[in-house]
Design an enzyme around this catalytic site. Structure first.
Site, PDB file in Angstrom:
ATOM      1  N   GLY A 257       0.818  -1.200   0.000  1.00 19.61           N
ATOM      2  CA  GLY A 257       0.000   0.000   0.000  1.00 19.61           C
ATOM      3  C   GLY A 257       0.849   1.246   0.000  1.00 19.61           C
ATOM      4  N   SER A 258       0.330   2.313   0.561  1.00 18.13           N
ATOM      5  CA  SER A 258       0.971   3.613   0.482  1.00 18.13           C
ATOM      6  C   SER A 258       2.184   3.701   1.392  1.00 18.13           C
ATOM      7  CB  SER A 258      -0.020   4.720   0.828  1.00 18.13           C
ATOM      8  OG  SER A 258      -0.253   4.752   2.213  1.00 18.13           O
ATOM      9  N   THR A 259       3.140   4.490   0.969  1.00 14.23           N
ATOM     10  CA  THR A 259       4.325   4.709   1.798  1.00 14.23           C
ATOM     11  C   THR A 259       3.969   5.378   3.120  1.00 14.23           C
ATOM     12  OG1 THR A 259       5.850   4.697  -0.066  1.00 14.23           O
ATOM     13  CG2 THR A 259       6.557   5.882   1.898  1.00 14.23           C
ATOM     14  N   GLY A 262       2.676   2.702   5.224  1.00 11.58           N
ATOM     15  CA  GLY A 262       3.778   1.817   5.580  1.00 11.58           C
ATOM     16  C   GLY A 262       4.586   2.351   6.749  1.00 11.58           C
ATOM     17  N   GLU A 279       5.709  -3.527   0.929  1.00 13.73           N
ATOM     18  CA  GLU A 279       5.849  -3.299  -0.515  1.00 13.73           C
ATOM     19  C   GLU A 279       5.077  -2.020  -0.794  1.00 13.73           C
ATOM     20  OE1 GLU A 279       5.471  -2.545  -3.954  1.00 13.73           O
ATOM     21  OE2 GLU A 279       3.922  -4.083  -4.102  1.00 13.73           O
ATOM     22  N   CYS A 316       2.518  -0.244  -9.150  1.00 15.48           N
ATOM     23  CA  CYS A 316       3.606   0.410  -8.423  1.00 15.48           C
ATOM     24  C   CYS A 316       4.918   0.389  -9.192  1.00 15.48           C
ATOM     25  CB  CYS A 316       3.790  -0.248  -7.069  1.00 15.48           C
ATOM     26  SG  CYS A 316       4.034  -2.036  -7.150  1.00 15.48           S
ATOM     27  N   GLU A 412       4.037   9.411  -6.639  1.00  5.70           N
ATOM     28  CA  GLU A 412       3.404   8.321  -7.358  1.00  5.70           C
ATOM     29  C   GLU A 412       1.960   8.717  -7.662  1.00  5.70           C
ATOM     30  OE1 GLU A 412       2.637   4.609  -5.296  1.00  5.70           O
ATOM     31  OE2 GLU A 412       3.474   3.563  -7.022  1.00  5.70           O
TER      32      GLU A 412
END
Length: 512
Positions: A257-259, A262, A279, A316, A412
């Site tokens: 998912g999203s940074t 994360g 990831e 991604c 992104e």
């Protein structure tokens, strides 16, 4: 993912409480799998068909109690059964799961098209068939993978000591996935975790819950996997994710998912010092070298265009920055724009459709906002930049004259948007490619030796040389920098879910 694309696990789903219907609550179209039973929740939420914007179905809206029940079931199954130690039985169950996925491939495919917006061509690859092969890969790997490693003898304190390492299951796994490739993301986590001997709580993405719940139903109805070994839940409640990531009964968290999310998961996991695999986002660069001839440039321009519209840019690892020699930039921009003009979008079930929709109106608005801000900041909109109706479609978009430090070159986007950036020489190209908080993937096109040398200087987890396909069940996938921690697939993907225990014993009569 992230600052840009794949939405965090709690974002973007429409929550609909069960309305009364003839005295009955609104039923979910799929059920969750908890402790071996297919169950409902006290509420449901809607899953939309992104190509029409209409409600496709309803999923159970798990609450905190449901999540805790799933964790407790996984804990009991790990602690009180032989699942973690019976390798032969795990092979048997993985083979059953693979057979069930193959048998129900068409049903899963139809649901993936309707809920995810995937095209039939993508089903034949990373949306369905490739993920099914992951299960087969780990079933086969487990038959030969050594769970014990002999590391020999050592002399110590006047005696000879024999040492070896045994590989054990890491424990209970919380697997939280994104919406864009739900079958790939689920099976790339569940299959190696099961192969390692772990038990799992899988949480589907709020935008695509039905397809993940369908995987749980296959496990319940077509395999001998014991109760509690795999639990599958769906939820749009933002309180549920933190329960999975912070629970002391969860040993491993694997998240796609999203940074930003994360980072939050890393912080949550730190309280119990659990293993965290992430990831996350990507802003990958495709570099076209100045030694390409006209034919190769045309081929690369075609690949650049059709890569960015794959699954409407919701990937991604897609190369969203095209780095080209300044001397040929105008020519390449013209060719890419011409290719994008021929992209056919529409009903993803139509085999002639190349590009499907974005997942939601929220995601489409986000993409459109970034494009508009880029133009306001000085980028040139070559083509696209508009919403397409009905559904959540967005026109394939190309921008040039982009500042490498600008938002659209750094964030992104998770939409069909490609930016072209010129460079002066090889060093400049490498510098621009590495000018990102991300490091997931990339590609280099040119003389093979030169392209490989440049690729080795790019800080990313996977690199394509002249169009080579690095993605597959055998290939470890993951990123550098803020693209994540750890690897999925391959032997490395199995070992993410293992602990290594070292043993030593005194060799009888083995005096030094």
């Amino acid at each position: 993912m992230r600052s840009g694309g794949r939405m965090a696990s709690h974002e973007a789903a429409e929550v609909v409480r069960k309305p009364a219907q003839n005295g009955q609550a609104r039923a979910a179209d799929r059920r969750m799998l908890i402790n071996g039973q297919l169950v409902d929740a006290s509420a449901v939420f809607a899953s939309l068909n992104p190509s029409t914007g209409e409600i496709l179905g309803y999923a159970p809206d798990a609450d905190v109690d449901d999540a805790q029940a799933a964790i407790a079931a996984a804990r009991r199954a790990f602690d009180n059964t032989t699942w973690a130690t019976d390798v032969e039985f795990r092979v048997h169950c993985l083979e059953q799961l693979h057979a069930a996925l193959v048998e129900h491939r068409d049903e899963l495919g139809d649901l993936t098209i309707a809920e995810v917006g995937a095209t039939p061509a993508l089903l034949a690859g990373p949306q369905l068939d490739d993920p099914i092969r992951i299960v087969r890969y780990y079933a086969d790997l487990l038959k030969t993978y050594p769970m014990t490693e002999d590391i020999g003898n050592v002399e110590s304190r006047g005696q000879l000591h024999h040492r070896w390492v045994e590989k054990e299951a890491a424990g209970v796994v919380a697997a939280i996935i994104a919406y864009n490739y739900p079958n790939q993301l689920a099976l790339a986590k569940v299959a190696p975790a099961l192969a390692a001997g772990c038990t799992v709580v899988l949480k589907g993405a709020p935008d695509t819950p039905l397809i993940t719940l369908a995987l749980g139903e296959l496990i319940a109805n077509h395999t001998d996997i014991p109760a509690g070994v795999v639990n599958v839940i769906s939820s749009a409640d933002p309180a549920v994710g933190p329960v999975l990531t912070a629970s002391p009964d969860v040993d491993v968290v694997t998240f796609t998912g999203s940074t930003p999310t994360g980072r939050a998961i890393m912080a949550a996991g730190s309280a119990t010092v659990k293993r965290v695999f992430l990831e996350l986002g990507g802003k990958s660069a495709m570099i076209m070298l100045d030694d390409l001839d006209d034919e190769a440039i045309a081929s690369c321009a075609l690949m650049a265009a059709f890569t960015i519209v794959t699954h409407a840019g919701q990937g991604c690892a897609l190369t969203t920055r095209l780095l080209v020699p300044n001397s040929r930039k105008d020519e390449i921009v013209k060719q890419v724009a011409g290719n994008l003009a021929h992209v056919r979008h529409g009903d993803p079930a139509n085999p002639t459709t190349y590009m499907g929709p974005l997942i939601s109106e929220q995601q489409r608005n986000k993409v459109h906002g970034i494009v508009q801000r880029a133009v306001e900041a000085g980028a040139t909109l070559v083509t696209g930049g508009e919403k397409l109706d009905p559904g959540f479609f967005y026109a394939p978009t190309l921008l040039t004259d982009v500042d490498p430090d600008s938002e659209i070159a750094q964030e992104e986007i998770f939409g069909p948007v490609l930016v072209v950036i010129g460079y002066e020489d090889d060093d400049d190209a490498v510098r621009i490619a590495n000018n990102s908080i991300y490091g997931l993937a990339g590609g280099v096109f040119g003389d093979e030796d030169r392209a490989l040398a440049i690729a080795r200087r790019i800080r990313a987890g996977s690199l394509s040389i002249n169009g080579g396909n690095y993605f597959g069940a055998e290939s470890p996938f993951g990123g550098y920098k803020q693209s994540g921690i750890g690897r999925e697939m391959g032997v490395a993907g199995l070992e993410e879910f293992q602990e290594h225990k070292t043993f030593a014993t005194v060799v009888p009569g083995g005096q030094a």
